[in-house]
Design a protein around this motif. Structure first.
Motif, PDB file in Angstrom:
ATOM      1  N   ALA A 176      73.294  19.079  76.704  1.00 36.33           N
ATOM      2  CA  ALA A 176      72.583  20.137  77.424  1.00 36.33           C
ATOM      3  C   ALA A 176      71.574  19.563  78.410  1.00 36.33           C
ATOM      4  N   SER A 177      70.942  18.457  78.054  1.00 36.72           N
ATOM      5  CA  SER A 177      69.953  17.861  78.966  1.00 36.72           C
ATOM      6  C   SER A 177      70.613  17.399  80.259  1.00 36.72           C
ATOM      7  N   THR A 178      71.893  16.996  80.161  1.00 35.61           N
ATOM      8  CA  THR A 178      72.630  16.614  81.366  1.00 35.61           C
ATOM      9  C   THR A 178      72.797  17.809  82.291  1.00 35.61           C
ATOM     10  N   VAL A 179      73.070  18.970  81.684  1.00 33.89           N
ATOM     11  CA  VAL A 179      73.247  20.196  82.457  1.00 33.89           C
ATOM     12  C   VAL A 179      71.924  20.674  83.036  1.00 33.89           C
ATOM     13  N   VAL A 180      70.865  20.637  82.224  1.00 36.20           N
ATOM     14  CA  VAL A 180      69.572  21.202  82.632  1.00 36.20           C
ATOM     15  C   VAL A 180      68.810  20.288  83.593  1.00 36.20           C
ATOM     16  N   PHE A 181      68.756  19.011  83.282  1.00 37.88           N
ATOM     17  CA  PHE A 181      67.916  18.095  84.057  1.00 37.88           C
ATOM     18  C   PHE A 181      68.706  17.200  85.010  1.00 37.88           C
ATOM     19  N   GLY A 182      70.042  17.285  84.960  1.00 37.87           N
ATOM     20  CA  GLY A 182      70.843  16.501  85.886  1.00 37.87           C
ATOM     21  C   GLY A 182      71.176  15.108  85.400  1.00 37.87           C
ATOM     22  N   HIS A 183      70.597  14.703  84.270  1.00 31.70           N
ATOM     23  CA  HIS A 183      70.894  13.395  83.680  1.00 31.70           C
ATOM     24  C   HIS A 183      70.631  13.480  82.179  1.00 31.70           C
ATOM     25  N   PRO A 184      71.330  12.697  81.381  1.00 31.72           N
ATOM     26  CA  PRO A 184      71.136  12.766  79.923  1.00 31.72           C
ATOM     27  C   PRO A 184      69.813  12.155  79.498  1.00 31.72           C
ATOM     28  N   ILE A 185      69.067  12.890  78.662  1.00 32.62           N
ATOM     29  CA  ILE A 185      67.821  12.369  78.088  1.00 32.62           C
ATOM     30  C   ILE A 185      68.112  12.082  76.625  1.00 32.62           C
ATOM     31  N   TRP A 186      68.247  10.824  76.298  1.00 33.18           N
ATOM     32  CA  TRP A 186      68.722  10.454  74.960  1.00 33.18           C
ATOM     33  C   TRP A 186      67.598  10.296  73.944  1.00 33.18           C
ATOM     34  N   SER A 187      66.362  10.225  74.394  1.00 34.26           N
ATOM     35  CA  SER A 187      65.237  10.077  73.474  1.00 34.26           C
ATOM     36  C   SER A 187      64.627  11.435  73.141  1.00 34.26           C
ATOM     37  N   PRO A 188      64.594  11.835  71.864  1.00 32.17           N
ATOM     38  CA  PRO A 188      63.993  13.125  71.510  1.00 32.17           C
ATOM     39  C   PRO A 188      62.501  13.172  71.796  1.00 32.17           C
ATOM     40  N   VAL A 189      61.853  12.016  71.741  1.00 32.58           N
ATOM     41  CA  VAL A 189      60.426  11.979  72.055  1.00 32.58           C
ATOM     42  C   VAL A 189      60.196  12.351  73.517  1.00 32.58           C
ATOM     43  N   GLU A 190      60.995  11.775  74.407  1.00 27.05           N
ATOM     44  CA  GLU A 190      60.878  12.089  75.831  1.00 27.05           C
ATOM     45  C   GLU A 190      61.200  13.558  76.096  1.00 27.05           C
ATOM     46  N   LEU A 191      62.216  14.078  75.397  1.00 28.47           N
ATOM     47  CA  LEU A 191      62.621  15.459  75.603  1.00 28.47           C
ATOM     48  C   LEU A 191      61.549  16.428  75.110  1.00 28.47           C
ATOM     49  N   LEU A 192      60.950  16.131  73.957  1.00 28.90           N
ATOM     50  CA  LEU A 192      59.863  16.984  73.470  1.00 28.90           C
ATOM     51  C   LEU A 192      58.700  17.012  74.453  1.00 28.90           C
ATOM     52  N   GLY A 193      58.510  15.912  75.167  1.00 25.07           N
ATOM     53  CA  GLY A 193      57.437  15.858  76.155  1.00 25.07           C
ATOM     54  C   GLY A 193      57.648  16.785  77.332  1.00 25.07           C
ATOM     55  N   LYS A 194      58.875  17.287  77.491  1.00 25.25           N
ATOM     56  CA  LYS A 194      59.172  18.197  78.606  1.00 25.25           C
ATOM     57  C   LYS A 194      58.938  19.663  78.248  1.00 25.25           C
ATOM     58  N   PHE A 195      58.543  19.916  76.981  1.00 27.07           N
ATOM     59  CA  PHE A 195      58.240  21.291  76.587  1.00 27.07           C
ATOM     60  C   PHE A 195      57.009  21.779  77.353  1.00 27.07           C
ATOM     61  N   HIS A 196      57.090  23.035  77.805  1.00 20.33           N
ATOM     62  CA  HIS A 196      55.941  23.631  78.495  1.00 20.33           C
ATOM     63  C   HIS A 196      55.003  24.343  77.534  1.00 20.33           C
ATOM     64  N   GLN A 197      55.435  24.452  76.255  1.00 16.26           N
ATOM     65  CA  GLN A 197      54.590  25.058  75.234  1.00 16.26           C
ATOM     66  C   GLN A 197      53.955  23.940  74.402  1.00 16.26           C
ATOM     67  N   PRO A 198      52.705  23.593  74.653  1.00 16.70           N
ATOM     68  CA  PRO A 198      52.062  22.455  73.980  1.00 16.70           C
ATOM     69  C   PRO A 198      52.094  22.551  72.457  1.00 16.70           C
ATOM     70  N   LEU A 199      51.912  23.755  71.902  1.00 18.01           N
ATOM     71  CA  LEU A 199      51.869  23.892  70.453  1.00 18.01           C
ATOM     72  C   LEU A 199      53.215  23.536  69.830  1.00 18.01           C
ATOM     73  N   ILE A 200      54.313  24.037  70.426  1.00 13.44           N
ATOM     74  CA  ILE A 200      55.645  23.748  69.903  1.00 13.44           C
ATOM     75  C   ILE A 200      55.948  22.256  70.016  1.00 13.44           C
ATOM     76  N   ALA A 201      55.626  21.674  71.160  1.00  9.00           N
ATOM     77  CA  ALA A 201      55.849  20.242  71.349  1.00  9.00           C
ATOM     78  C   ALA A 201      55.052  19.435  70.337  1.00  9.00           C
ATOM     79  N   PHE A 202      53.812  19.845  70.102  1.00 12.57           N
ATOM     80  CA  PHE A 202      52.944  19.127  69.173  1.00 12.57           C
ATOM     81  C   PHE A 202      53.509  19.187  67.756  1.00 12.57           C
ATOM     82  N   LEU A 203      53.943  20.370  67.328  1.00 12.67           N
ATOM     83  CA  LEU A 203      54.502  20.516  65.982  1.00 12.67           C
ATOM     84  C   LEU A 203      55.803  19.734  65.834  1.00 12.67           C
TER      85      LEU A 203
END
Length: 484
Positions: A285-312
């Motif tokens: 899905a990250s390939t579809v959404v961002f145009g390239h695959p994001i293989w690290s879940p840490v990096e992907l969580l950093g793209k959340f716009h909801q700080p509380l959800i990303a933090f949890l």
């Protein structure tokens, strides 16, 4: 909840004489009263060990490498079914005799020679310890970025967070594995929560399951696919190559052979495929959404716009990483280092050695890209495949599952070979490793390297068995043969 793997309570001396250079409480055979693990325990063990960030990244790296989701699932399933075979074969001795890996391997390599495969396995585990510590440290850094956006792109923040998380791991090792026992029941659910959070986030971003899985394969022909598939399959096998050796460290607690056999045969492939699918779906899905695959879940969580959800989500990842790092990457190497000098190196001391070597291996380089990550798996599979082949050949083909437990803890016993070294095992190991890794340096032999684990396993196992036959007229004996 699984009990700690290391021994606790008052020492219990064996009924037979032991050499203090080969024995301590952590290496002693497990007493019958402590062999309590059922089928459920082994299923739970594999689900808890599979549901970790490195499994997610393993699956994600296949998508990043160009596979579509069907190709990735097939590769993961096949790889885990293959590695399950040596896993179950080496598990047998642990369940039958209650001995850990460093003791078991003395039968094939000799009481002194056993240190060589034990240290090879331990060094790989140190690398995993460092990788998990780096993942945990970067998760903390992402949380700092969420709370203080001005810290983004400050390398020193990542370095400090990494060293802080590494220090926390060292503190837990010093206190004892039991100090985080309460986390064992929660690590897998934490990872499920984190993964489902990412899945829901990417589902929403991509616009449904169809678009999520729409990322196509980048391979336009069979040649290009197979060029990536074979090293990827080797990496899948290599992922659990360490556990396929030291699985006796866990099966020594089994109630019987059936409990560990059924539990592992179900738990390993099912847990890996289920959890890997989450990583595959989210990365696709990250390939579809961002145009390239994001293989690290840490990096992907950093793209959340909801700080509380990303933090949890990052908190869940952090807690699970701490538990898995201690449980999967400290138990084995601590026993291995203890085996070097049981009188002086305890389980706790071995854990500290693991931590410092994990730093020296520079884990940030190993996970800097999906290519480096898969390359690391293939590299060390070439070291551990030969060891697995020798162990299986010795235990099943040479000794027919018969071991003299007391002699494994003595010098000048039936397993002494020549001055504590089985030269046949060392020769087979050297040839297997050389054949498996030569393709890394000689381009014309690259195909050998792509299948490093398989080449090493079968070549070393075959050489060992054939040479051991030449040393005895009766291949079914369960005593060792001295070399002249």
């Amino acid at each position: 909840m699984l009990e700690p793997i290391h021994h606790s309570g008052p020492p219990t001396a064996p009924a037979w004489e032991v050499d203090p250079r080969l024995y301590n409480e952590d290496l002693a055979p497990t007493l019958p009263a402590r062999r309590t693990w059922s089928t459920y325990n082994y299923i739970a063990l594999w689900f808890s060990m599979s549901m970790e960030v490195t499994t997610y990244m393993l699956a994600a790296s296949l998508i990043a490498g160009g596979m579509d989701w069907k190709q990735a699932v097939f590769t993961i399933l096949l790889g885990n079914l293959i590695v399950l075979i040596p896993m179950l074969l080496n598990a047998h001795a642990g369940a039958k005799y209650g001995i850990p890996f460093p003791v078991f391997v003395r039968a094939s390599f000799g009481p002194v020679g056993a240190n060589i495969p034990a240290i090879l396995r331990a060094i790989v585990a140190c690398g995993w310890f460092g990788i998990q510590s780096w993942i945990g440290g970067t998760a903390i850094a992402q949380m700092v970025n969420v709370l203080a956006p001005s810290t983004v792109n400050m390398p020193w923040v990542v370095a400090v967070c990494f060293l802080g998380f590494w220090g926390l791991n060292m503190y837990v090792v010093w206190r004892g594995v039991g100090s985080i026992r309460f986390l064992q029941s929660y690590s897998a659910p934490f990872m499920v929560v984190m993964s489902l959070t990412l899945l829901i986030f990417m589902w929403h971003k991509a616009g449904g399951l169809g678009p999520m899985m729409a990322a196509p394969s980048h391979f336009t022909n069979s040649h290009d696919f197979l060029h990536f598939f074979f090293p990827a399959l080797t990496a899948m096998v290599g992922y659990w190559a360490t556990l396929s050796l030291n699985i006796p460290d866990f099966t020594r607690y089994a109630k019987n052979q059936e409990s560990q056999l059924v539990g592992q045969a179900f738990g390993l492939p099912v847990a890996m495929v289920l959890y890997s699918f989450l990583g595959i779906a989210v990365t696709s899905a990250s390939t579809v959404v961002f145009g390239h695959p994001i293989w690290s879940p840490v990096e992907l969580l950093g793209k959340f716009h909801q700080p509380l959800i990303a933090f949890l989500g990052l908190i869940a990842l952090l807690v699970a990483t701490l538990n898995v790092n201690i449980g999967a990457n400290v138990v084995g190497p601590s026993n291995d280092f203890s085996n070097l000098a049981p009188k002086y190196i305890t389980f706790r001391t071995g854990g500290l050695i693991t931590g410092f070597l994990g730093l020296a291996i520079m884990p940030w380089r190993l996970v800097s890209s999906s290519h480096n990550y898969l390359g690391w798996l293939v590299d060390y599979s070439g070291l551990l495949g030969p060891v697995a082949g020798i162990m299986v050949a010795d235990y099943f083909l040479v000794r027919h599952t018969k071991l003299d437990t007391a002699s494994l803890y003595r010098r000048n016993s039936i397993y002494e070979y020549r001055n504590g070294f089985n030269l046949i095992a060392l020769f087979a190991l050297l040839v297997g490793v050389a054949a498996a890794l030569v393709g890394r340096f000689v381009p014309s032999l690259e195909d050998l390297f792509k299948m490093a684990w398989f080449v090493g396993f079968f070549l070393s196992g075959t050489i060992y068995y054939l040479l051991m036959l030449t040393q005895s007229s009766d291949p079914e004996i369960h005593t060792a043969t001295k070399l002249d």
